[in-house]
Design a protein around this motif. Structure first.
Motif, PDB file in Angstrom:
ATOM      1  N   ASP A   1       0.825  -1.212   0.000  1.00  0.00           N
ATOM      2  CA  ASP A   1       0.000   0.000   0.000  1.00  0.00           C
ATOM      3  C   ASP A   1       0.861   1.265   0.000  1.00  0.00           C
ATOM      4  N   THR A   2       2.026   1.205   0.615  1.00  0.00           N
ATOM      5  CA  THR A   2       2.885   2.392   0.643  1.00  0.00           C
ATOM      6  C   THR A   2       3.453   2.709  -0.734  1.00  0.00           C
ATOM      7  N   GLN A   3       3.631   1.669  -1.562  1.00  0.00           N
ATOM      8  CA  GLN A   3       4.189   1.845  -2.910  1.00  0.00           C
ATOM      9  C   GLN A   3       5.510   2.628  -2.876  1.00  0.00           C
ATOM     10  N   LEU A   4       6.316   2.317  -1.872  1.00  0.00           N
ATOM     11  CA  LEU A   4       7.594   3.014  -1.750  1.00  0.00           C
ATOM     12  C   LEU A   4       8.507   2.753  -2.940  1.00  0.00           C
ATOM     13  N   PHE A   5       8.357   1.580  -3.559  1.00  0.00           N
ATOM     14  CA  PHE A   5       9.202   1.268  -4.712  1.00  0.00           C
ATOM     15  C   PHE A   5       8.980   2.257  -5.846  1.00  0.00           C
ATOM     16  N   GLN A   6       7.749   2.832  -5.925  1.00  0.00           N
ATOM     17  CA  GLN A   6       7.488   3.827  -6.957  1.00  0.00           C
ATOM     18  C   GLN A   6       8.178   5.156  -6.660  1.00  0.00           C
ATOM     19  N   GLU A   7       8.597   5.325  -5.401  1.00  0.00           N
ATOM     20  CA  GLU A   7       9.358   6.520  -5.031  1.00  0.00           C
ATOM     21  C   GLU A   7      10.859   6.292  -5.168  1.00  0.00           C
ATOM     22  N   GLY A   8      11.243   5.070  -5.576  1.00  0.00           N
ATOM     23  CA  GLY A   8      12.662   4.751  -5.669  1.00  0.00           C
ATOM     24  C   GLY A   8      13.255   4.315  -4.348  1.00  0.00           C
ATOM     25  N   VAL A   9      12.396   3.834  -3.433  1.00  0.00           N
ATOM     26  CA  VAL A   9      12.836   3.403  -2.105  1.00  0.00           C
ATOM     27  C   VAL A   9      12.619   1.897  -1.982  1.00  0.00           C
ATOM     28  N   THR A  10      13.651   1.188  -1.556  1.00  0.00           N
ATOM     29  CA  THR A  10      13.584  -0.261  -1.375  1.00  0.00           C
ATOM     30  C   THR A  10      13.628  -0.592   0.112  1.00  0.00           C
ATOM     31  N   VAL A  11      12.703  -1.448   0.554  1.00  0.00           N
ATOM     32  CA  VAL A  11      12.675  -1.890   1.950  1.00  0.00           C
ATOM     33  C   VAL A  11      13.521  -3.157   2.055  1.00  0.00           C
ATOM     34  N   LEU A  12      14.670  -3.049   2.707  1.00  0.00           N
ATOM     35  CA  LEU A  12      15.580  -4.184   2.841  1.00  0.00           C
ATOM     36  C   LEU A  12      15.178  -5.110   3.982  1.00  0.00           C
ATOM     37  N   GLY A  13      14.564  -4.553   5.009  1.00  0.00           N
ATOM     38  CA  GLY A  13      14.175  -5.365   6.159  1.00  0.00           C
ATOM     39  C   GLY A  13      13.409  -4.535   7.173  1.00  0.00           C
ATOM     40  N   ILE A  14      12.869  -5.220   8.175  1.00  0.00           N
ATOM     41  CA  ILE A  14      12.119  -4.550   9.237  1.00  0.00           C
ATOM     42  C   ILE A  14      12.563  -5.102  10.588  1.00  0.00           C
ATOM     43  N   HIS A  15      12.953  -4.211  11.476  1.00  0.00           N
ATOM     44  CA  HIS A  15      13.237  -4.586  12.861  1.00  0.00           C
ATOM     45  C   HIS A  15      11.964  -4.361  13.671  1.00  0.00           C
ATOM     46  N   ARG A  16      11.362  -5.462  14.139  1.00  0.00           N
ATOM     47  CA  ARG A  16      10.168  -5.343  14.961  1.00  0.00           C
ATOM     48  C   ARG A  16      10.543  -4.870  16.364  1.00  0.00           C
ATOM     49  N   GLU A  17       9.573  -4.301  17.062  1.00  0.00           N
ATOM     50  CA  GLU A  17       9.820  -3.770  18.404  1.00  0.00           C
ATOM     51  C   GLU A  17      10.191  -4.878  19.384  1.00  0.00           C
TER      52      GLU A  17
ATOM     53  N   ARG B   1       4.005  13.496  -5.115  1.00  0.00           N
ATOM     54  CA  ARG B   1       5.113  14.289  -5.660  1.00  0.00           C
ATOM     55  C   ARG B   1       6.380  13.442  -5.776  1.00  0.00           C
ATOM     56  N   ALA B   2       6.607  12.587  -4.776  1.00  0.00           N
ATOM     57  CA  ALA B   2       7.794  11.737  -4.796  1.00  0.00           C
ATOM     58  C   ALA B   2       7.740  10.746  -5.954  1.00  0.00           C
ATOM     59  N   VAL B   3       6.551  10.191  -6.209  1.00  0.00           N
ATOM     60  CA  VAL B   3       6.389   9.252  -7.324  1.00  0.00           C
ATOM     61  C   VAL B   3       6.643   9.965  -8.647  1.00  0.00           C
ATOM     62  N   SER B   4       6.081  11.163  -8.789  1.00  0.00           N
ATOM     63  CA  SER B   4       6.278  11.942 -10.011  1.00  0.00           C
ATOM     64  C   SER B   4       7.748  12.288 -10.213  1.00  0.00           C
ATOM     65  N   ASP B   5       8.411  12.649  -9.126  1.00  0.00           N
ATOM     66  CA  ASP B   5       9.833  12.989  -9.198  1.00  0.00           C
ATOM     67  C   ASP B   5      10.665  11.782  -9.616  1.00  0.00           C
ATOM     68  N   GLN B   6      10.318  10.600  -9.085  1.00  0.00           N
ATOM     69  CA  GLN B   6      11.053   9.384  -9.429  1.00  0.00           C
ATOM     70  C   GLN B   6      10.830   9.003 -10.889  1.00  0.00           C
ATOM     71  N   GLN B   7       9.610   9.173 -11.375  1.00  0.00           N
ATOM     72  CA  GLN B   7       9.324   8.880 -12.780  1.00  0.00           C
ATOM     73  C   GLN B   7      10.131   9.792 -13.697  1.00  0.00           C
ATOM     74  N   GLU B   8      10.241  11.053 -13.308  1.00  0.00           N
ATOM     75  CA  GLU B   8      11.023  12.001 -14.098  1.00  0.00           C
ATOM     76  C   GLU B   8      12.499  11.613 -14.105  1.00  0.00           C
ATOM     77  N   GLU B   9      12.991  11.162 -12.964  1.00  0.00           N
ATOM     78  CA  GLU B   9      14.398  10.754 -12.891  1.00  0.00           C
ATOM     79  C   GLU B   9      14.649   9.520 -13.744  1.00  0.00           C
ATOM     80  N   ARG B  10      13.712   8.588 -13.745  1.00  0.00           N
ATOM     81  CA  ARG B  10      13.872   7.392 -14.572  1.00  0.00           C
ATOM     82  C   ARG B  10      13.900   7.746 -16.055  1.00  0.00           C
ATOM     83  N   ARG B  11      13.041   8.675 -16.456  1.00  0.00           N
ATOM     84  CA  ARG B  11      13.053   9.105 -17.857  1.00  0.00           C
ATOM     85  C   ARG B  11      14.387   9.760 -18.208  1.00  0.00           C
ATOM     86  N   SER B  12      14.923  10.527 -17.264  1.00  0.00           N
ATOM     87  CA  SER B  12      16.210  11.177 -17.494  1.00  0.00           C
ATOM     88  C   SER B  12      17.332  10.152 -17.603  1.00  0.00           C
ATOM     89  N   GLN B  13      17.291   9.114 -16.754  1.00  0.00           N
ATOM     90  CA  GLN B  13      18.310   8.071 -16.800  1.00  0.00           C
ATOM     91  C   GLN B  13      18.240   7.289 -18.107  1.00  0.00           C
TER      92      GLN B  13
END
Length: 252
Positions: A173-189, A236-248
């Motif tokens: 649901d967060t769709q962080l991958f669309q912002e160019g963010v990868t979740v490597l792991g989670i430390h639970r409390e 905005r973050a998703v849009s910014d990441q899409q623009e960066e991918r097009r530039s790359q």
């Protein structure tokens, strides 16, 4: 005079040993800066009780490297001090003191220039790593270089609070991958660690999300709060990441 030359030789060998230690630790996956700090620390006998140090001593191959550095460092420091004392105690005339002192200062200055030269460090590290890979079973895993951690990207832990934008959502649901963010792991409390979590994994208060992405993006995400402002920031973050991918793609 011979004692001064002997001292400079001992210091030169010590320099090479710490560089070997740095290269060896780097091959086990330690960043270059941390490897250099721990190599010099072990060789000189100055300990650092930090979480990064625990990562070193809890790794079998790294422990062996540090043990060798400590043994060689103990012998090298004693030899260097003894040689220095013998050099000046053996001088009976003022001119001998001055000439030996001048030679020592010049030699130390040259060693300092060599030790701080980025060009020499770069090429020497490549040679030492090639030697270690050829004659040892250490695997080249310099994550700092592989992930460009010295550039625009970083690995960072985001500590989730109750009003954070990601709290209560599943990773999909967060769709962080669309912002160019990868979740490597989670430390639970409760101390549990989830490596490479799935999309349905829920983000809870008290979690520590281990994230990889651009430094500015992770900083903004850490400050992002739930509600419409957070949703707008995500868009905005998703849009910014899409623009960066097009530039790359245009530059490929």
């Amino acid at each position: 005079m011979t004692a001064v030359f002997s001292l400079l030789i001992v210091l030169s060998i010590s320099f090479l040993i710490t560089r070997f230690g740095t290269a060896a630790l780097t091959l086990t996956g330690v960043s270059h800066d941390l490897a250099r700090l721990q190599s010099v620390s072990a060789f000189t006998g100055v300990g650092f009780t930090t979480s990064e140090s625990e990562q070193i001593v809890n790794h079998p191959a790294r422990r062996r490297i540090l043990i060798v550095l400590m043994i060689l460092g103990n012998a090298g420091i004693v030899t260097a001090v003894s040689t220095l004392l013998l050099s000046f105690l053996g001088a009976t005339e003022r001119n001998q003191w001055l000439s030996r002192g001048a030679l020592l200062i010049i030699g130390l200055a040259v060693l300092w220039l060599v030790a701080t030269s980025k060009w020499i460090e770069h090429h020497l590290s490549r040679v030492l790593q090639a030697v270690l890979q050829r004659f040892t079973d250490l695997e080249a895993l310099d994550f700092a270089e592989l992930l460009d951690l010295s550039g625009r990207y970083t690995v960072r832990t985001l500590h989730v609070e109750a009003d954070d934008w990601v709290e209560g959502k599943s990773l999909s649901d967060t769709q962080l991958f669309q912002e160019g963010v990868t979740v490597l792991g989670i430390h639970r409390e409760n101390g549990r660690f989830l490596g490479v979590p799935r999309g349905e994994t829920a983000v809870e208060t008290g979690d520590g999300l281990v994230l990889y992405g651009r430094k500015d993006r992770l900083s903004e995400l850490d400050d992002r709060r739930r509600g419409s402002p957070g949703d707008e920031a995500h868009a905005r973050a998703v849009s910014d990441q899409q623009e960066e991918r097009r530039s790359q793609q245009a530059n490929d």
